[in-house]
Write an enzyme that holds these catalytic residues in place. Structure first.
Site, PDB file in Angstrom:
ATOM      1  N   GLU A   1     -52.656  84.438 -15.705  1.00  0.00           N
ATOM      2  CA  GLU A   1     -51.827  85.208 -16.517  1.00  0.00           C
ATOM      3  C   GLU A   1     -51.840  86.692 -16.411  1.00  0.00           C
ATOM      4  OE1 GLU A   1     -49.125  83.545 -17.862  1.00  0.00           O
ATOM      5  OE2 GLU A   1     -50.009  81.561 -18.705  1.00  0.00           O
TER       6      GLU A   1
ATOM      7  N   CYS B   1     -48.356  92.087 -22.228  1.00  0.00           N
ATOM      8  CA  CYS B   1     -48.262  91.884 -20.692  1.00  0.00           C
ATOM      9  C   CYS B   1     -46.624  91.492 -20.601  1.00  0.00           C
ATOM     10  CB  CYS B   1     -48.831  90.442 -20.337  1.00  0.00           C
ATOM     11  SG  CYS B   1     -48.838  88.996 -21.367  1.00  0.00           S
TER      12      CYS B   1
HETATM   13  P1  NAD Z   1     -58.877  93.331 -16.794  1.00  0.00           P
HETATM   14  O1  NAD Z   1     -58.479  92.488 -15.516  1.00  0.00           O
HETATM   15  O2  NAD Z   1     -59.545  94.688 -16.414  1.00  0.00           O
HETATM   16  O3  NAD Z   1     -59.768  92.653 -17.474  1.00  0.00           O
HETATM   17  C1  NAD Z   1     -59.583  91.335 -18.079  1.00  0.00           C
HETATM   18  C2  NAD Z   1     -60.915  90.362 -18.270  1.00  0.00           C
HETATM   19  O4  NAD Z   1     -61.421  90.185 -16.791  1.00  0.00           O
HETATM   20  C3  NAD Z   1     -62.098  91.104 -18.863  1.00  0.00           C
HETATM   21  O5  NAD Z   1     -62.665  90.256 -19.883  1.00  0.00           O
HETATM   22  C4  NAD Z   1     -62.946  91.668 -17.914  1.00  0.00           C
HETATM   23  O6  NAD Z   1     -64.063  91.854 -18.336  1.00  0.00           O
HETATM   24  C5  NAD Z   1     -62.918  90.318 -16.905  1.00  0.00           C
HETATM   25  N1  NAD Z   1     -63.428  90.976 -15.652  1.00  0.00           N
HETATM   26  C6  NAD Z   1     -63.632  92.033 -14.925  1.00  0.00           C
HETATM   27  N2  NAD Z   1     -63.797  91.858 -13.723  1.00  0.00           N
HETATM   28  C7  NAD Z   1     -63.919  90.698 -13.513  1.00  0.00           C
HETATM   29  C8  NAD Z   1     -64.118  89.940 -12.336  1.00  0.00           C
HETATM   30  N3  NAD Z   1     -64.494  90.418 -11.061  1.00  0.00           N
HETATM   31  N4  NAD Z   1     -63.948  88.498 -12.338  1.00  0.00           N
HETATM   32  C9  NAD Z   1     -63.720  87.734 -13.488  1.00  0.00           C
HETATM   33  N5  NAD Z   1     -63.323  88.548 -14.629  1.00  0.00           N
HETATM   34  C10 NAD Z   1     -63.459  90.054 -14.578  1.00  0.00           C
HETATM   35  O7  NAD Z   1     -57.514  93.497 -17.473  1.00  0.00           O
HETATM   36  P2  NAD Z   1     -57.697  94.294 -19.045  1.00  0.00           P
HETATM   37  O8  NAD Z   1     -57.464  95.869 -18.779  1.00  0.00           O
HETATM   38  O9  NAD Z   1     -58.584  93.832 -19.821  1.00  0.00           O
HETATM   39  O10 NAD Z   1     -55.765  93.853 -19.498  1.00  0.00           O
HETATM   40  C11 NAD Z   1     -54.731  94.528 -19.041  1.00  0.00           C
HETATM   41  C12 NAD Z   1     -53.845  93.831 -18.114  1.00  0.00           C
HETATM   42  O11 NAD Z   1     -53.680  92.631 -18.417  1.00  0.00           O
HETATM   43  C13 NAD Z   1     -52.664  94.441 -17.903  1.00  0.00           C
HETATM   44  O12 NAD Z   1     -52.346  94.210 -16.656  1.00  0.00           O
HETATM   45  C14 NAD Z   1     -51.724  93.284 -18.602  1.00  0.00           C
HETATM   46  O13 NAD Z   1     -50.345  93.153 -18.119  1.00  0.00           O
HETATM   47  C15 NAD Z   1     -52.675  91.847 -18.419  1.00  0.00           C
HETATM   48  N6  NAD Z   1     -52.471  91.077 -19.308  1.00  0.00           N
HETATM   49  C16 NAD Z   1     -51.696  89.961 -18.895  1.00  0.00           C
HETATM   50  C17 NAD Z   1     -51.270  88.824 -19.920  1.00  0.00           C
HETATM   51  C18 NAD Z   1     -50.331  87.615 -19.626  1.00  0.00           C
HETATM   52  O14 NAD Z   1     -50.498  86.795 -20.105  1.00  0.00           O
HETATM   53  N7  NAD Z   1     -49.943  87.816 -18.249  1.00  0.00           N
HETATM   54  C19 NAD Z   1     -51.678  89.078 -21.088  1.00  0.00           C
HETATM   55  C20 NAD Z   1     -52.557  90.139 -21.535  1.00  0.00           C
HETATM   56  C21 NAD Z   1     -52.674  90.951 -20.669  1.00  0.00           C
END
Ligand code: NAD
Length: 466
Positions: A240, A274
């Site tokens: 997501e 999101c």
């Molecule tokens: P992010 O991708 O930086 O982090 C999300 C998670 O992934 C965190 O827990 C992080 O520690 C982890 N992570 C970091 N590196 C990783 C790796 N290499 N492998 C696996 N996991 C890893 O995102 P964010 O800054 O926390 O959130 C913002 C983004 O999330 C925005 O782009 C937003 O649109 C999106 N978002 C989407 C939804 C949806 O349902 N589609 C919901 C909420 C947020």
């Protein structure tokens, strides 16, 4: 220590600690346990060991556990909401709504079933479709809705018979770790494990050979890394991801009536949603009125610390996001006209006033990129087909909306918008019974609803010849 990890039913002190900042004050408000890779491996091992017995319990027994978790969350809503405000920044009323919403999502999944489906029962054969659990699920969360998004993943994974290792976002682990302490009494050891990190364990969890599925919510860039990490073992993934969701406002709307709904769609959680409305295309005949109504609401919106009464919007959640949104705002000033907001108050906290930008178009960051913050670009159009083409001309496709007093007209346009969910005269009406997922680079698969539950299972056919 406060806020320990949850591993194999035990509250475990992390091998390191993590300071968590309150984005309204920029001060550390709590220090929690931070897991090492060895502790993450312990959590996966515990989940793997627990899977044997958990997957053999009946779905009704598993539902009882999920209901008990919902009760615990609800009973501690006041405390969890306070923590959410301090780590995430959202107003207390929204945080309270998030906690109760999380419990409601847990409860919703207990109303579903995974009965065996008989595909053929004829003279020559009986064919059955079974839904089997996968094994250990890694649940990776972002920082915008730490608990609610857990409500998308955890209850469905558990009811399907999987065990779970949860990894909250590094800037918002507190409410999740506290929830872990609280649910420990009602969940069998190893079935739910929670490991906080400093943004360094997501890759290890994704690649771990004993993790069979990764349920990830976060940015598109990280989602691609998850897909790569899962590829070598062909793990199941649900992604997501981000969006740049468009709304199209037709010429027959009542601007006064729709403006508060548009505002809410764009600015809820300070735009850190999101599925927020991120680009608004408005027909030229109602353009000025819609812009003026939105600007009036923005100017009357109280921003501040989420714990202060009267706050409608909190700060951006973290410094990185705050800096990114400020850069986008600076460029938006050059490429459009700021008619409300635009100020970054001179006070501690990652605050930006809700901002409306008019006379702006594609070719600017505020239109082309996902802002994930409290700035809405309002773009003028003349021709509906042109608005549709521009709305669809993006690599993302999470949600979208069409606004009109003529449902048939709106429906025809909604049908042609390329995204996972399109709303008419609303934006992103979230409900646990409605599947949610994106097209294009907004994701793979869906969460919520029966579709979401099935994504935590393996389809298995049993074919009996007669
Ligand atoms: P992010 O991708 O930086 O982090 C999300 C998670 O992934 C965190 O827990 C992080 O520690 C982890 N992570 C970091 N590196 C990783 C790796 N290499 N492998 C696996 N996991 C890893 O995102 P964010 O800054 O926390 O959130 C913002 C983004 O999330 C925005 O782009 C937003 O649109 C999106 N978002 C989407 C939804 C949806 O349902 N589609 C919901 C909420 C947020």
């Amino acid at each position: 220590m406060a806020y320990p990890l949850l591993i194999n039913g035990n509250l475990v002190e992390g091998d390191a600690t993590l300071d968590v900042i309150n984005p309204a004050t920029e001060q550390v408000f709590a220090t929690c346990s931070r897991g090492s890779e060895a502790q993450l491996n312990d959590a996966v091992a515990a989940a793997k060991a627990a899977f044997t017995s958990w997957s053999e319990t009946s779905i009704d027994e598993r539902k009882q556990v999920v209901l008990a978790m919902a009760d615990v969350i609800e009973a501690n809503a006041a405390e969890l909401a306070q923590l959410l405000v301090q780590e995430q920044g959202k107003p207390l009323a929204d945080a309270t709504g998030e906690v109760h919403g999380t419990a409601a999502f847990f409860r919703y999944f207990t109303t579903l079933s995974l009965d065996v489906e008989v595909l053929d029962d004829s003279e020559h054969r009986r064919v059955e479709a079974h839904r089997k659990p996968l094994g250990v699920v890694g649940a990776i969360l972002p920082w915008n809705f730490p608990l609610l998004l857990l409500g998308f993943k955890l209850p469905s994974a558990l009811i399907a018979g999987n065990t779970v290792v949860v990894k909250p976002a590094p800037t918002t682990p507190i409410a999740t770790l506290r929830m872990g302490e609280l649910i420990r009494e009602v969940v069998p050891a190893g079935v739910v494990n929670i490991v906080a990190d400093a943004n360094d364990l997501g890759g290890a969890l994704t690649r771990h050979p004993d993790v069979r599925k990764v349920s990830f919510t976060g940015s598109t860039a990280t989602g691609k890394k998850v897909m790569e990490g899962a590829a070598s073992l062909l793990k199941r993934i649900t992604l997501e991801l981000g969006g740049n969701d468009a709304g199209i406002v037709l010429d027959d709307v009542n601007p006064k009536e729709i403006a508060p709904k548009l505002f809410q769609g764009a600015f809820w959680n300070s735009g850190q949603v999101c599925a927020a409305l991120k680009r608004l295309y408005v027909h030229e005949s109602v353009y000025d009125e819609v812009v003026d109504e939105l600007a009036a609401i923005a100017n009357n919106t109280v921003i501040g610390d989420g714990l202060q009464q009267g706050t409608a919007l909190g700060p951006l959640q973290n410094k990185m996001q705050y800096d990114k949104v400020k850069e986008i705002l600076d460029e938006a000033r050059q490429k459009g006209t700021v008619v409300a907001g635009g100020e970054v108050p001179d006070q501690p906290g990652y605050f930006i006033r809700p901002t409306i930008v008019r006379d702006v178009a594609e070719g600017s960051r505020i239109v082309d990129e996902e802002q994930f913050g409290p700035i809405l670009p309002v773009i003028k159009f003349t021709d509906e087909d042109d608005a549709l083409r521009r709305a669809n001309d993006t690599e993302w496709g999470l949600t979208g909306s069409v606004w009109s007093s003529n449902i048939d007209r709106a429906y025809a346009l909604a049908n042609k918008m390329d995204a996972g969910s399109i709303a008419i005269n609303a934006h992103a009406a979230l409900d646990p019974s409605i599947p949610f997922g994106g097209s294009k680079q907004s994701g793979i698969g869906s969460e919520l609803g029966h579709e979401g539950l099935k994504e935590f299972t393996q389809l298995k056919i049993i074919n009996i010849a007669r």
